[in-house]
Design a protein around this motif. Sequence first.
Motif, PDB file in Angstrom:
ATOM      1  N   LYS A  58       0.835  -1.207   0.000  1.00 51.14           N
ATOM      2  CA  LYS A  58       0.000   0.000   0.000  1.00 51.14           C
ATOM      3  C   LYS A  58       0.868   1.254   0.000  1.00 51.14           C
ATOM      4  O   LYS A  58       0.552   2.246  -0.663  1.00 51.14           O
ATOM      5  N   MET A  59       1.958   1.196   0.737  1.00 47.52           N
ATOM      6  CA  MET A  59       2.857   2.350   0.798  1.00 47.52           C
ATOM      7  C   MET A  59       3.519   2.606  -0.556  1.00 47.52           C
ATOM      8  O   MET A  59       3.675   3.763  -0.965  1.00 47.52           O
ATOM      9  N   ILE A  60       3.880   1.542  -1.251  1.00 44.27           N
ATOM     10  CA  ILE A  60       4.502   1.693  -2.566  1.00 44.27           C
ATOM     11  C   ILE A  60       3.517   2.320  -3.547  1.00 44.27           C
ATOM     12  O   ILE A  60       3.850   3.242  -4.298  1.00 44.27           O
ATOM     13  N   LYS A  61       2.264   1.837  -3.537  1.00 43.35           N
ATOM     14  CA  LYS A  61       1.243   2.400  -4.425  1.00 43.35           C
ATOM     15  C   LYS A  61       0.987   3.867  -4.114  1.00 43.35           C
ATOM     16  O   LYS A  61       0.862   4.697  -5.022  1.00 43.35           O
ATOM     17  N   LYS A  62       0.899   4.203  -2.830  1.00 42.29           N
ATOM     18  CA  LYS A  62       0.642   5.586  -2.444  1.00 42.29           C
ATOM     19  C   LYS A  62       1.813   6.487  -2.830  1.00 42.29           C
ATOM     20  O   LYS A  62       1.615   7.628  -3.264  1.00 42.29           O
ATOM     21  N   ALA A  63       3.037   5.981  -2.699  1.00 43.01           N
ATOM     22  CA  ALA A  63       4.216   6.763  -3.083  1.00 43.01           C
ATOM     23  C   ALA A  63       4.196   7.070  -4.577  1.00 43.01           C
ATOM     24  O   ALA A  63       4.517   8.185  -4.999  1.00 43.01           O
TER      25      ALA A  63
END
Length: 106
Positions: free
Chosen positions: A61-66
């Motif tokens: 999720k963090m990678i997608k949000k970044a």
Amino acid sequence: MKKVLLTTLTLFALTVQADFLDGSHNWNNGSSDSFKSAIKAAQTGYEANLAVNMAWRDTGKMIKKAKKLYKAGKNVAAITLANKAHKQTINATVQTALAKTAGPRF
């Protein structure tokens, strides 16, 4: 004599390997894109963690949000989040090594 030979061979090996750096990184002006390197490191680590079924819940999720933040032009926030995701992949890798030895000790 051995020290001189060892030093010479080490210097030669480092000189030869310097030609194998990828062209996207320019050591002279620091023009490499820090987001691309951070997100690549996070994705590589996350894929390795997925391969051994030890990926953490929020890393993907963090990678997608970044990536969304980067597309929106919020580069500093995107780089910060990508670095946090990369740190999570490192911690998950350490946890994987510790999980191998987990169990009761009698």
